[in-house]
Design a protein around this motif. Structure first.
Motif, PDB file in Angstrom:
ATOM      1  N   GLU A 187       2.384   1.724  -3.477  1.00  0.00           N
ATOM      2  CA  GLU A 187       1.350   2.194  -4.405  1.00  0.00           C
ATOM      3  C   GLU A 187       1.021   3.665  -4.164  1.00  0.00           C
ATOM      4  OE1 GLU A 187      -0.915  -2.048  -5.234  1.00  0.00           O
ATOM      5  OE2 GLU A 187      -1.692  -0.737  -3.669  1.00  0.00           O
ATOM      6  N   SER A 188       0.979   4.094  -2.917  1.00  0.00           N
ATOM      7  CA  SER A 188       0.745   5.509  -2.606  1.00  0.00           C
ATOM      8  C   SER A 188       1.898   6.380  -3.091  1.00  0.00           C
ATOM      9  CB  SER A 188       0.559   5.700  -1.098  1.00  0.00           C
ATOM     10  OG  SER A 188      -0.610   5.077  -0.664  1.00  0.00           O
ATOM     11  N   THR A 189       3.097   5.874  -2.933  1.00  0.00           N
ATOM     12  CA  THR A 189       4.280   6.600  -3.396  1.00  0.00           C
ATOM     13  C   THR A 189       4.265   6.743  -4.917  1.00  0.00           C
ATOM     14  OG1 THR A 189       5.576   5.833  -1.508  1.00  0.00           O
ATOM     15  CG2 THR A 189       6.808   6.595  -3.437  1.00  0.00           C
ATOM     16  N   ASN A 203       0.821  -1.214   0.000  1.00  0.00           N
ATOM     17  CA  ASN A 203       0.000   0.000   0.000  1.00  0.00           C
ATOM     18  C   ASN A 203       0.853   1.261   0.000  1.00  0.00           C
ATOM     19  OD1 ASN A 203      -2.346  -1.508  -0.001  1.00  0.00           O
ATOM     20  ND2 ASN A 203      -2.545  -1.490   2.216  1.00  0.00           N
ATOM     21  N   GLN A 204       1.943   1.251   0.758  1.00  0.00           N
ATOM     22  CA  GLN A 204       2.818   2.434   0.811  1.00  0.00           C
ATOM     23  C   GLN A 204       3.498   2.676  -0.529  1.00  0.00           C
ATOM     24  OE1 GLN A 204       3.187   4.703   3.417  1.00  0.00           O
ATOM     25  NE2 GLN A 204       4.154   5.819   1.771  1.00  0.00           N
TER      26      GLN A 204
END
Length: 70
Positions: free
Chosen positions: A49-51, A46-47
């Protein structure tokens, strides 16, 4: 290394890691695997993908700033 190159490299790394995790998960189906997935793998995925989404939003802004400063 450009922002685009970095983003592509990060996306490819995530894809590779996801493929390897899926392969590991096929033969590893117990509470420890589930705990690893929920504690480490999913938050990391998730991190990243957010980045990647943030890099996509930032790239045109930086390109415009670079163009205006040239």
């Amino acid at each position: 290394m450009s922002l685009t190159t970095t983003s592509i490299s990060l996306a490819e790394g995530l894809k590779t890691a996801a493929t390897l995790w899926d392969q590991a998960r096929e033969g590893w189906d117990d509470p420890v695997a589930w705990a690893f997935e929920t504690t480490y793998w999913l938050p990391l995925k998730n991190q990243v993908e957010s980045t990647l989404a943030a890099l996509d939003r930032l790239a045109p802004i930086l390109a415009r700033a670079q163009q205006e400063c040239s």
